[in-house]
Write an enzyme that holds these catalytic residues in place. Structure first.
Site, PDB file in Angstrom:
ATOM      1  N   THR A   1     -38.200  46.710 -70.657  1.00 41.59           N
ATOM      2  CA  THR A   1     -38.968  48.001 -71.308  1.00 41.59           C
ATOM      3  C   THR A   1     -40.522  47.515 -71.593  1.00 41.59           C
ATOM      4  O   THR A   1     -41.537  48.786 -71.171  1.00 41.59           O
ATOM      5  CB  THR A   1     -38.487  48.236 -72.374  1.00 41.59           C
ATOM      6  OG1 THR A   1     -38.662  47.447 -73.193  1.00 41.59           O
ATOM      7  CG2 THR A   1     -37.143  48.792 -72.232  1.00 41.59           C
TER       8      THR A   1
ATOM      9  N   ARG B   1     -40.507  39.712 -68.160  1.00 41.70           N
ATOM     10  CA  ARG B   1     -41.236  38.433 -69.212  1.00 41.70           C
ATOM     11  C   ARG B   1     -40.051  37.236 -68.837  1.00 41.70           C
ATOM     12  O   ARG B   1     -38.272  37.448 -69.198  1.00 41.70           O
ATOM     13  CB  ARG B   1     -40.218  39.152 -70.909  1.00 41.70           C
ATOM     14  CG  ARG B   1     -41.386  39.652 -71.090  1.00 41.70           C
ATOM     15  CD  ARG B   1     -41.377  40.012 -72.398  1.00 41.70           C
ATOM     16  NE  ARG B   1     -42.447  41.341 -73.261  1.00 41.70           N
ATOM     17  CZ  ARG B   1     -42.478  42.386 -74.701  1.00 41.70           C
ATOM     18  NH1 ARG B   1     -40.715  41.515 -75.130  1.00 41.70           N
ATOM     19  NH2 ARG B   1     -42.750  42.812 -74.562  1.00 41.70           N
TER      20      ARG B   1
ATOM     21  N   LYS C   1     -47.397  42.784 -67.341  1.00 45.65           N
ATOM     22  CA  LYS C   1     -46.628  43.811 -67.289  1.00 45.65           C
ATOM     23  C   LYS C   1     -47.620  44.360 -66.560  1.00 45.65           C
ATOM     24  O   LYS C   1     -49.327  44.299 -66.374  1.00 45.65           O
ATOM     25  CB  LYS C   1     -47.008  44.236 -67.922  1.00 45.65           C
ATOM     26  CG  LYS C   1     -47.466  44.590 -69.464  1.00 45.65           C
ATOM     27  CD  LYS C   1     -46.636  45.392 -70.629  1.00 45.65           C
ATOM     28  CE  LYS C   1     -48.215  46.125 -71.760  1.00 45.65           C
ATOM     29  NZ  LYS C   1     -47.612  46.760 -72.825  1.00 45.65           N
TER      30      LYS C   1
ATOM     31  N   ASP D   1     -49.938  44.955 -80.517  1.00 43.00           N
ATOM     32  CA  ASP D   1     -49.657  45.880 -80.850  1.00 43.00           C
ATOM     33  C   ASP D   1     -48.296  46.673 -81.697  1.00 43.00           C
ATOM     34  O   ASP D   1     -48.048  47.731 -82.492  1.00 43.00           O
ATOM     35  CB  ASP D   1     -49.144  46.213 -79.220  1.00 43.00           C
ATOM     36  CG  ASP D   1     -48.001  45.829 -78.599  1.00 43.00           C
ATOM     37  OD1 ASP D   1     -47.483  44.692 -79.711  1.00 43.00           O
ATOM     38  OD2 ASP D   1     -47.705  46.078 -77.550  1.00 43.00           O
ATOM     39  N   ARG D   2     -48.357  45.864 -82.722  1.00 45.71           N
ATOM     40  CA  ARG D   2     -47.247  46.026 -83.447  1.00 45.71           C
ATOM     41  C   ARG D   2     -47.868  45.639 -84.724  1.00 45.71           C
ATOM     42  O   ARG D   2     -48.840  44.913 -85.157  1.00 45.71           O
ATOM     43  CB  ARG D   2     -46.231  44.856 -83.626  1.00 45.71           C
ATOM     44  CG  ARG D   2     -45.120  45.588 -82.192  1.00 45.71           C
ATOM     45  CD  ARG D   2     -44.241  44.703 -82.603  1.00 45.71           C
ATOM     46  NE  ARG D   2     -43.258  44.310 -81.006  1.00 45.71           N
ATOM     47  CZ  ARG D   2     -41.865  44.859 -80.908  1.00 45.71           C
ATOM     48  NH1 ARG D   2     -40.930  44.652 -82.450  1.00 45.71           N
ATOM     49  NH2 ARG D   2     -41.410  45.033 -79.523  1.00 45.71           N
TER      50      ARG D   2
ATOM     51  N   THR E   1     -36.201  54.118 -76.540  1.00 45.40           N
ATOM     52  CA  THR E   1     -37.391  53.238 -76.465  1.00 45.40           C
ATOM     53  C   THR E   1     -38.225  52.919 -75.695  1.00 45.40           C
ATOM     54  O   THR E   1     -37.180  52.273 -74.442  1.00 45.40           O
ATOM     55  CB  THR E   1     -36.422  51.795 -77.291  1.00 45.40           C
ATOM     56  OG1 THR E   1     -35.664  51.450 -78.424  1.00 45.40           O
ATOM     57  CG2 THR E   1     -37.356  50.712 -77.426  1.00 45.40           C
TER      58      THR E   1
ATOM     59  N   GLU F   1     -42.274  53.986 -83.168  1.00 48.69           N
ATOM     60  CA  GLU F   1     -41.387  53.305 -82.959  1.00 48.69           C
ATOM     61  C   GLU F   1     -40.880  52.653 -84.107  1.00 48.69           C
ATOM     62  O   GLU F   1     -41.367  52.103 -84.736  1.00 48.69           O
ATOM     63  CB  GLU F   1     -41.062  51.795 -81.820  1.00 48.69           C
ATOM     64  CG  GLU F   1     -41.292  52.626 -80.308  1.00 48.69           C
ATOM     65  CD  GLU F   1     -41.337  51.935 -79.355  1.00 48.69           C
ATOM     66  OE1 GLU F   1     -41.082  52.446 -78.295  1.00 48.69           O
ATOM     67  OE2 GLU F   1     -41.524  50.925 -79.782  1.00 48.69           O
ATOM     68  N   GLU F   2     -39.263  52.200 -84.536  1.00 46.99           N
ATOM     69  CA  GLU F   2     -38.761  51.540 -86.016  1.00 46.99           C
ATOM     70  C   GLU F   2     -38.914  50.247 -85.796  1.00 46.99           C
ATOM     71  O   GLU F   2     -39.089  49.227 -86.572  1.00 46.99           O
ATOM     72  CB  GLU F   2     -37.192  51.782 -86.185  1.00 46.99           C
ATOM     73  CG  GLU F   2     -36.369  51.759 -85.028  1.00 46.99           C
ATOM     74  CD  GLU F   2     -36.119  50.042 -84.653  1.00 46.99           C
ATOM     75  OE1 GLU F   2     -35.772  49.682 -84.694  1.00 46.99           O
ATOM     76  OE2 GLU F   2     -36.832  49.880 -83.034  1.00 46.99           O
ATOM     77  N   SER F   3     -39.895  49.682 -84.328  1.00 47.26           N
ATOM     78  CA  SER F   3     -39.603  48.041 -84.087  1.00 47.26           C
ATOM     79  C   SER F   3     -41.578  47.624 -84.415  1.00 47.26           C
ATOM     80  O   SER F   3     -41.954  46.940 -83.145  1.00 47.26           O
ATOM     81  CB  SER F   3     -39.568  48.028 -82.398  1.00 47.26           C
ATOM     82  OG  SER F   3     -40.238  49.255 -81.738  1.00 47.26           O
TER      83      SER F   3
ATOM     84  N   ARG G   1     -28.943  45.204 -81.107  1.00 49.79           N
ATOM     85  CA  ARG G   1     -29.317  45.687 -82.541  1.00 49.79           C
ATOM     86  C   ARG G   1     -28.738  46.950 -82.887  1.00 49.79           C
ATOM     87  O   ARG G   1     -27.978  48.109 -82.453  1.00 49.79           O
ATOM     88  CB  ARG G   1     -31.183  46.487 -82.418  1.00 49.79           C
ATOM     89  CG  ARG G   1     -32.205  45.400 -81.374  1.00 49.79           C
ATOM     90  CD  ARG G   1     -33.413  46.273 -81.653  1.00 49.79           C
ATOM     91  NE  ARG G   1     -34.073  45.602 -81.051  1.00 49.79           N
ATOM     92  CZ  ARG G   1     -35.147  44.289 -80.875  1.00 49.79           C
ATOM     93  NH1 ARG G   1     -34.451  43.175 -81.659  1.00 49.79           N
ATOM     94  NH2 ARG G   1     -35.700  43.743 -79.750  1.00 49.79           N
TER      95      ARG G   1
END
Length: 544
Positions: free
Chosen positions: A18, A22, A126, A282-283, A345, A364-366, A497
């Site tokens: 996604t 990685r 990416k 980014d989070r 997601t 997003e919840e993440s 999850r």
């Protein structure tokens, strides 16, 4: 500039997930591994000759070496200009901004996001397209197909580039521009938020703050913006120096990994506001004195209050959330008569909606939230949004959250992660869940009556593309949900999850502990998937 063509053989494991490819650092260090993947990307793109490419990463181990290799391959493939962050550093949202601002063809972002770094840990790469967002699936599938058949790559025989001196270098027809990684991003933030109000609120002591950069990429950004530009006290930004191994920590902004911040925010004399960001910036994790704000609630609160922010004063066009994210933002959209979209997601699914003007905010919840200012989620943007909100509303974080719940109700929410589950066991759990789906609707489990049970599929309303098998949903008549999903961001085994959500409209019941309130759903989740039974584990690796 001499160009060499090097013969190679395909690797079978270069399928981007996604958020790109990685793997462990040692996998990327194999001869030709990185080179193959980069050449596969370039081979899959149209008309790259004389184009501009943005390049940078989160500074994790192998970042510098990988950038030097990519420069040489880009030169051999006839790009005309490379825009690179000083020291090879760029946060993911800052890279997105540079692609958009300088109208680049695209960009390569080197990161494994919130995964650990170091010689024995993770690396990632990416490709972002010209809108600044992650490459959609049609691109990543083309990269993968090319990687399975590649027989050679091209590389320029040039010395390593000085990545630390800001300025322009010329090698043959190639221009290499080394930029301060923070400047352009800080300028963008000033166009969105009320920096004068923030300076006044911080300078007067009305807002005190602590930001944990987790020894990752946002350190320089947060020091410049929060301390130098907005006047937060020196030391307000902790763990501010990016390190190749993130100081031995796990740069994932949650209560388990940002322990120093959590301890301060739940301790005596806590600051007004606390936040953390992850490996590539980014989070975000949002906290106030004695309170943690779930990412799902954070998105809903930003959407409900957006017109208070200068950049969104004219209102927002719509909102979107990933499927596992709680339905809190849906309730805001319904009351404010805004379009609301549920996507799989992966941030790339928001790109089309943003480009088409269908939405302004998404999340997003993440721990990811963002808007149409870039095409990535953006940790510091969310921090500044919250600070601007506190300064404008003259309320604490806890008061803002409580007021929101009183108006819209509370979606009590938690995510249980079971990390590094053996792949065959994880696949068996998903197969077991799928078998049950047709039999569940209408069944009662105590107070919970199943309304629907399905495997989420998404049809993009902009381009019509279809994404199937995006997670298993079990929804109940009282508005509660359980969602099961295998994550694509790990490098070892599989992460299952489990997302648990219960809607509570009664304001007298809003202060419940989430795990206690969700206990019946937690029991049901185990009944449906049997993860403890099948893995022999006592409970999840991480609860957020």
């Amino acid at each position: 500039m001499e160009i060499k063509t090097i013969e190679t053989h395909p690797f079978e494991d270069q399928n981007p997930g996604t958020s790109g490819l990685r793997k462990k650092v040692k996998t990327f260090q194999q001869p030709n591994y990185l080179e193959n993947f980069v050449q596969s990307i370039f081979d899959s793109l149209d008309d790259i000759v004389d184009q501009k490419l943005v390049l940078g990463g989160d500074g994790r181990y192998f970042n510098r070496q990988a950038i030097q290799t990519i420069i040489k391959i880009a030169a051999a493939n006839d790009f005309s200009e490379l825009i690179i962050g000083q020291g090879g550093l760029l946060s993911t949202p800052a890279a997105s901004n540079l692609i958009r601002k300088y109208k680049a063809y695209g960009g390569l972002v080197l990161s494994a996001s919130h995964n650990p770094g170091g010689p024995e840990e993770d690396f990632g790469i990416k490709y972002n397209v010209s809108n600044g967002g992650p490459a959609p699936e049609k691109y990543t599938q083309a990269f993968y197909q090319r990687s399975k058949e590649i027989a050679s790559y091209k590389i320029a025989e040039i010395p390593d580039i000085d990545l630390d001196t800001i300025g322009t270098q010329k090698i043959g027809a190639l221009t290499i521009s080394i930029l301060d990684p923070v400047n352009d991003y800080a300028e963008l933030m000033q166009t969105i938020f009320d920096f004068d109000l923030l300076k006044q609120s911080i300078g007067s002591g009305y807002i005190t703050l602590k930001f944990d950069a987790m020894h990752a990429i946002t350190g320089p950004y947060a020091k410049t913006i929060l301390e130098e530009m907005l006047g937060a006290k020196p030391g307000s930004v902790i763990n501010a120096v990016p390190l190749e191994d993130f100081g031995g920590g796990h740069p994932d902004p949650n209560l388990a990994h940002a322990e120093e911040l959590a301890e301060a925010m739940f301790g005596p004399n806590a600051p007004t506001f606390g936040a953390a960001s992850d490996g590539d910036g980014d989070r975000n994790m949002i906290m106030g004195s004695q309170i943690f704000v779930t990412p799902s609630d954070s998105l809903a609160i930003l959407a409900a209050n957006a017109p208070l922010i200068p950049g969104y004063a004219k209102g927002i066009s719509g909102v979107a959330r990933s499927m596992p994210t709680s339905q809190a933002v849906d309730r805001v959209a319904a009351q404010l008569n805004l379009p609301c979209f549920e996507t799989p997601t992966g941030w790339k699914f928001f790109g089309n909606l943003l480009d088409a003007g269908k939405i302004t905010l998404c999340g997003e919840e993440s721990f990811g939230t963002g808007s149409d200012h870039v095409r990535e989620k953006d940790g510091l943007w969310a921090v500044l949004f919250w600070l601007n909100l506190i300064a404008r509303k003259r309320q604490s974080v806890a008061d803002i959250v409580t007021e929101h719940w009183q108006r819209f109700g509370r979606d009590i929410y938690a995510r249980h992660d079971y990390e590094a589950v053996a792949t065959d066991i994880a696949d068996g759990i998903v197969a077991y869940l799928r078998e049950q789906l047709p039999t569940l609707p209408g069944k009662a489990f105590g107070d919970y009556i199943v309304q629907y049970a399905d495997e989420f599929a998404y049809t993009d309303p902009v381009d019509g593309s279809v994404s199937k098998n995006q997670g298993i949903r079990i929804g109940f008549e009282n508005g509660s949900r359980i969602v099961f999903r295998l994550s694509g961001t790990g490098t070892v085994g599989a992460t299952l999850r489990i997302y648990l959500e219960r809607y509570e409209p009664d304001s007298n019941l809003h202060d419940q502990d989430a795990q206690s309130a969700l206990a019946p759903l937690i029991e049901l989740a185990e009944k449906f998937c049997e993860i403890k039974k099948r893995t022999g584990r006592n409970g999840p690796t991480v609860i957020t």
